[in-house]
Design a protein around this motif. Structure first.
Motif, mmCIF file in Angstrom:
data_model
loop_
_atom_site.group_PDB
_atom_site.id
_atom_site.type_symbol
_atom_site.label_atom_id
_atom_site.label_comp_id
_atom_site.label_asym_id
_atom_site.label_seq_id
_atom_site.Cartn_x
_atom_site.Cartn_y
_atom_site.Cartn_z
ATOM 1 N N GLU A 159 41.377 -9.137 41.552
ATOM 2 C CA GLU A 159 40.853 -9.909 42.676
ATOM 3 C C GLU A 159 40.494 -11.324 42.240
ATOM 4 N N ASP A 160 40.400 -12.227 43.228
ATOM 5 C CA ASP A 160 40.064 -13.621 42.970
ATOM 6 C C ASP A 160 38.552 -13.842 43.054
ATOM 7 N N PHE A 161 38.084 -14.893 42.385
ATOM 8 C CA PHE A 161 36.728 -15.390 42.602
ATOM 9 C C PHE A 161 36.683 -16.841 42.118
ATOM 10 N N ILE A 172 39.097 -11.371 38.542
ATOM 11 C CA ILE A 172 38.342 -10.218 38.060
ATOM 12 C C ILE A 172 39.328 -9.093 37.838
ATOM 13 N N GLY A 173 39.229 -8.452 36.678
ATOM 14 C CA GLY A 173 40.178 -7.387 36.368
ATOM 15 C C GLY A 173 39.637 -6.414 35.346
ATOM 16 N N ASN A 207 32.270 -0.617 32.448
ATOM 17 C CA ASN A 207 33.405 -0.194 33.279
ATOM 18 C C ASN A 207 34.699 -0.916 32.918
ATOM 19 N N GLN A 208 34.728 -1.493 31.703
ATOM 20 C CA GLN A 208 35.908 -2.241 31.231
ATOM 21 C C GLN A 208 36.315 -3.333 32.231
ATOM 22 N N LYS A 209 35.321 -3.943 32.866
ATOM 23 C CA LYS A 209 35.543 -4.951 33.899
ATOM 24 C C LYS A 209 35.211 -6.343 33.357
ATOM 25 N N ILE A 210 36.106 -7.291 33.582
ATOM 26 C CA ILE A 210 35.945 -8.637 33.036
ATOM 27 C C ILE A 210 36.274 -9.679 34.103
ATOM 28 N N ALA A 211 35.476 -10.748 34.137
ATOM 29 C CA ALA A 211 35.793 -11.919 34.959
ATOM 30 C C ALA A 211 36.317 -13.006 34.028
#
Length: 224
Positions: A159-161, A172-173, A207-211
């Protein structure tokens, strides 16, 4: 990044003895400049800077060549980069940059410094033009700095931000990495030098989530 753009768009097959205006028209179309905006109003707009750039802060900065025989790419038009090109003694060139000014970490406040007027005179004498895409190159898309950087370090594009001058510049991925140390190692491999991490939180990547946002680390609004 600029080299990637030149190759992916196929400009390397079009450059030799191509009319400069044809190249500018193709860049204008490929990067949808009619849909973008930018602001470099703090620059010293002397007589060497194109009127068109003074109005919209994108595209052709120095209009010095009618034909383009070779393209040089750079992130900043620094004195060092411009002098190296001038020292080659070549003519009818295009310099494609991401910024129209050079980054100067020795000054307080706004970190950009104008190109040297002495060098602008020499660029004109040698028929060397300069073309700049800042926001259009940062905007999320095939050529964006952030998306290609995220791909290089193994982060998906979910997704974009982070809006910047009307376009989204951050993503964001997810990553397969679990810790900050793993991420630092991946980044160092991608950029080819040591990097600094600011350990304000957990060492684990939740959650292995990165911006990811290229160039936005000094913008408080983006960090928020």
């Amino acid at each position: 990044m600029a080299i990637f753009v030149i190759l992916k768009l196929g400009y390397n097959n079009l450059i030799k003895n191509m009319k400069a205006k044809e190249i500018y028209q193709k860049l204008e179309k490929d990067f949808h400049l009619d849909q973008c905006s930018d602001d470099w109003s703090q620059m010293d707009f002397n007589e060497y800077i194109c009127d068109n750039f003074k109005e919209r802060y994108m595209g052709l900065v120095l209009d010095n060549a009618e034909e383009i025989e070779k393209v040089y790419t750079a992130v900043f038009p620094s004195d060092k980069a411009l002098k190296e090109i001038l020292d080659k003694g070549e003519k009818n060139l295009l310099i494609f940059t991401h910024h129209p000014s050079t980054w100067d970490t020795t000054v307080d406040g706004f970190p950009f410094k104008d190109m040297s007027k002495d060098l602008l005179i020499k660029l004109k004498e040698k028929n060397i033009s300069l073309y700049c895409l800042h926001v259009p190159l940062d905007a999320n898309g095939d050529f964006s700095t952030t998306i290609n950087y995220a791909e290089e370090i193994g982060v998906s594009y979910d997704e974009d931000f982070a809006e910047y001058y009307g376009v989204q510049v951050g993503v964001i991925g997810r990553t397969s990495l679990n810790t900050l140390e793993d991420l630092v190692s991946r980044v160092e491999k991608a950029v080819g030098h040591k990097v600094k991490s600011l350990k304000y939180g957990s060492n684990n990547i939740a959650n292995q989530k990165i911006a990811v946002v290229a160039g936005g680390g000094n913008d408080p609004e983006i960090l928020k």
